[in-house]
Design a protein around this motif. Structure first.
Motif, PDB file in Angstrom:
ATOM      1  N   MET A  96      32.252  18.040  42.013  1.00  9.32           N
ATOM      2  CA  MET A  96      33.306  19.002  41.801  1.00  9.32           C
ATOM      3  C   MET A  96      32.695  20.376  41.520  1.00  9.32           C
ATOM      4  O   MET A  96      31.698  20.494  40.828  1.00  9.32           O
ATOM      5  N   ALA A  97      33.293  21.407  42.002  1.00  8.05           N
ATOM      6  CA  ALA A  97      32.747  22.759  41.938  1.00  8.05           C
ATOM      7  C   ALA A  97      32.756  23.353  40.534  1.00  8.05           C
ATOM      8  O   ALA A  97      32.130  24.370  40.297  1.00  8.05           O
ATOM      9  N   THR A  98      33.425  22.729  39.583  1.00 10.80           N
ATOM     10  CA  THR A  98      33.512  23.307  38.247  1.00 10.80           C
ATOM     11  C   THR A  98      32.175  23.342  37.526  1.00 10.80           C
ATOM     12  O   THR A  98      32.021  24.066  36.566  1.00 10.80           O
ATOM     13  N   HIS A  99      31.193  22.557  37.982  1.00 12.13           N
ATOM     14  CA  HIS A  99      29.893  22.520  37.321  1.00 12.13           C
ATOM     15  C   HIS A  99      28.898  23.504  37.921  1.00 12.13           C
ATOM     16  O   HIS A  99      27.788  23.639  37.426  1.00 12.13           O
ATOM     17  N   GLU A 100      29.278  24.169  38.979  1.00  8.04           N
ATOM     18  CA  GLU A 100      28.393  25.144  39.604  1.00  8.04           C
ATOM     19  C   GLU A 100      28.512  26.482  38.897  1.00  8.04           C
ATOM     20  O   GLU A 100      29.551  26.813  38.339  1.00  8.04           O
ATOM     21  N   SER A 101      27.439  27.252  38.943  1.00  5.08           N
ATOM     22  CA  SER A 101      27.517  28.616  38.423  1.00  5.08           C
ATOM     23  C   SER A 101      27.483  29.576  39.612  1.00  5.08           C
ATOM     24  O   SER A 101      26.811  29.316  40.610  1.00  5.08           O
ATOM     25  N   HIS A 102      28.217  30.640  39.487  1.00  5.57           N
ATOM     26  CA  HIS A 102      28.322  31.619  40.560  1.00  5.57           C
ATOM     27  C   HIS A 102      28.025  33.002  39.998  1.00  5.57           C
ATOM     28  O   HIS A 102      28.396  33.318  38.869  1.00  5.57           O
ATOM     29  N   TYR A 103      27.377  33.812  40.801  1.00  3.74           N
ATOM     30  CA  TYR A 103      27.115  35.188  40.401  1.00  3.74           C
ATOM     31  C   TYR A 103      28.356  36.025  40.677  1.00  3.74           C
ATOM     32  O   TYR A 103      28.964  35.917  41.750  1.00  3.74           O
ATOM     33  N   THR A 104      28.736  36.844  39.728  1.00  5.44           N
ATOM     34  CA  THR A 104      29.867  37.746  39.881  1.00  5.44           C
ATOM     35  C   THR A 104      29.368  39.176  39.746  1.00  5.44           C
ATOM     36  O   THR A 104      28.699  39.511  38.757  1.00  5.44           O
ATOM     37  N   LEU A 105      29.681  39.998  40.737  1.00  8.68           N
ATOM     38  CA  LEU A 105      29.283  41.401  40.678  1.00  8.68           C
ATOM     39  C   LEU A 105      29.934  42.087  39.481  1.00  8.68           C
ATOM     40  O   LEU A 105      31.097  41.814  39.177  1.00  8.68           O
ATOM     41  N   PRO A 106      29.217  42.984  38.830  1.00 12.65           N
ATOM     42  CA  PRO A 106      29.862  43.763  37.763  1.00 12.65           C
ATOM     43  C   PRO A 106      30.972  44.620  38.384  1.00 12.65           C
ATOM     44  O   PRO A 106      30.860  45.048  39.537  1.00 12.65           O
TER      45      PRO A 106
ATOM     46  N   ALA B 103      42.071  32.141  32.185  1.00 14.90           N
ATOM     47  CA  ALA B 103      40.971  31.634  31.363  1.00 14.90           C
ATOM     48  C   ALA B 103      40.165  30.578  32.105  1.00 14.90           C
ATOM     49  O   ALA B 103      39.157  30.097  31.595  1.00 14.90           O
ATOM     50  N   GLY B 104      40.598  30.232  33.313  1.00  9.52           N
ATOM     51  CA  GLY B 104      39.891  29.254  34.128  1.00  9.52           C
ATOM     52  C   GLY B 104      39.140  29.957  35.247  1.00  9.52           C
ATOM     53  O   GLY B 104      38.322  30.846  35.002  1.00  9.52           O
ATOM     54  N   GLN B 105      39.478  29.606  36.483  1.00  8.59           N
ATOM     55  CA  GLN B 105      38.789  30.218  37.620  1.00  8.59           C
ATOM     56  C   GLN B 105      39.270  31.634  37.912  1.00  8.59           C
ATOM     57  O   GLN B 105      38.582  32.387  38.594  1.00  8.59           O
ATOM     58  N   ASN B 106      40.424  32.016  37.430  1.00  2.80           N
ATOM     59  CA  ASN B 106      40.936  33.387  37.512  1.00  2.80           C
ATOM     60  C   ASN B 106      40.850  33.982  38.916  1.00  2.80           C
ATOM     61  O   ASN B 106      40.292  35.059  39.126  1.00  2.80           O
ATOM     62  N   LYS B 107      41.400  33.283  39.884  1.00  6.49           N
ATOM     63  CA  LYS B 107      41.352  33.765  41.265  1.00  6.49           C
ATOM     64  C   LYS B 107      42.169  35.042  41.465  1.00  6.49           C
ATOM     65  O   LYS B 107      41.867  35.834  42.353  1.00  6.49           O
ATOM     66  N   GLY B 108      43.182  35.270  40.644  1.00  7.57           N
ATOM     67  CA  GLY B 108      43.908  36.537  40.702  1.00  7.57           C
ATOM     68  C   GLY B 108      43.015  37.696  40.289  1.00  7.57           C
ATOM     69  O   GLY B 108      42.986  38.743  40.942  1.00  7.57           O
ATOM     70  N   GLY B 109      42.261  37.492  39.223  1.00  4.33           N
ATOM     71  CA  GLY B 109      41.306  38.510  38.790  1.00  4.33           C
ATOM     72  C   GLY B 109      40.215  38.722  39.809  1.00  4.33           C
ATOM     73  O   GLY B 109      39.784  39.852  40.054  1.00  4.33           O
ATOM     74  N   GLY B 110      39.774  37.641  40.436  1.00  3.06           N
ATOM     75  CA  GLY B 110      38.753  37.759  41.479  1.00  3.06           C
ATOM     76  C   GLY B 110      39.241  38.551  42.675  1.00  3.06           C
ATOM     77  O   GLY B 110      38.494  39.336  43.268  1.00  3.06           O
ATOM     78  N   ALA B 111      40.502  38.364  43.040  1.00  5.16           N
ATOM     79  CA  ALA B 111      41.069  39.120  44.159  1.00  5.16           C
ATOM     80  C   ALA B 111      41.162  40.604  43.813  1.00  5.16           C
ATOM     81  O   ALA B 111      40.873  41.475  44.653  1.00  5.16           O
ATOM     82  N   ALA B 112      41.553  40.903  42.577  1.00  2.00           N
ATOM     83  CA  ALA B 112      41.600  42.307  42.152  1.00  2.00           C
ATOM     84  C   ALA B 112      40.202  42.911  42.162  1.00  2.00           C
ATOM     85  O   ALA B 112      40.004  44.049  42.615  1.00  2.00           O
TER      86      ALA B 112
END
Length: 166
Positions: free
Chosen positions: A1-11, A133-142
């Motif tokens: 499951m993808a929840t255990h992966e870490s991903h880089y997020t641009l500032p 507070a989870g994957q926050n895909k709305g925040g990611g889209a913004a």
């Protein structure tokens, strides 16, 4: 499951001029849409962006509303939000593919769009992805829209080589 992966997020980018975003949301699954809007608003606020919000009936109408706003209004970028949950028919595939394709085409034409239309198999997947507070895909889209606005402003007015532009 993808929840255990870490991903880089641009500032998040910083802006020297105000940014105006339009969030276009299809609130078919209202609780999921509301969470995504909350996440998008929080990220926009972190960059000092002004946000307007419009609702459309479904995911297929999101790109149409963005295209209309891009032609007729004065926004720097757009956040496309909604949720499509697989059902019993091929309608799911049509909605997912066509909304994504239309958003991509608008982006290729120069619109700065963050695509946050969830395409999931079931409601629990959508809830995890929409949760600020989870994957926050709305925040990611913004954040995606804001990064594209920053690139657009960086490259505005620059030309390549010498010659005439069509």
């Amino acid at each position: 499951m993808a929840t255990h992966e870490s991903h880089y997020t641009l500032p998040l980018p910083q802006f020297d001029r105000p940014v105006k975003l339009l969030i276009v949301v299809a609130p078919y699954y209202k609780d999921i849409a509301d969470n995504m809007v909350a996440g998008a608003r929080a990220v926009a606020a972190a960059c000092g962006a002004e946000v307007d919000l419009v609702e459309v009936p479904g995911a297929l109408e999101v790109p149409t509303a963005i295209a209309m706003a891009d032609r007729q209004a004065n926004y720097d970028g757009y956040v496309a939000l909604g949720c499509v949950i697989r059902g019993e028919t091929t309608h799911y595939d049509t909605v997912c593919n066509d909304s994504s394709r239309a958003i991509s085409l608008l982006g290729l034409q120069g619109a700065c769009i963050g695509n946050g239309i969830l395409t999931v198999e079931n409601r629990p997947q959508a809830e995890v992805r929409a949760d600020p507070a989870g994957q926050n895909k709305g925040g990611g889209a913004a954040a995606a829209a804001l990064h594209l606005i920053a690139l657009s402003r960086k490259w505005a007015g620059q030309t390549k080589g010498i010659g005439f532009r069509a």
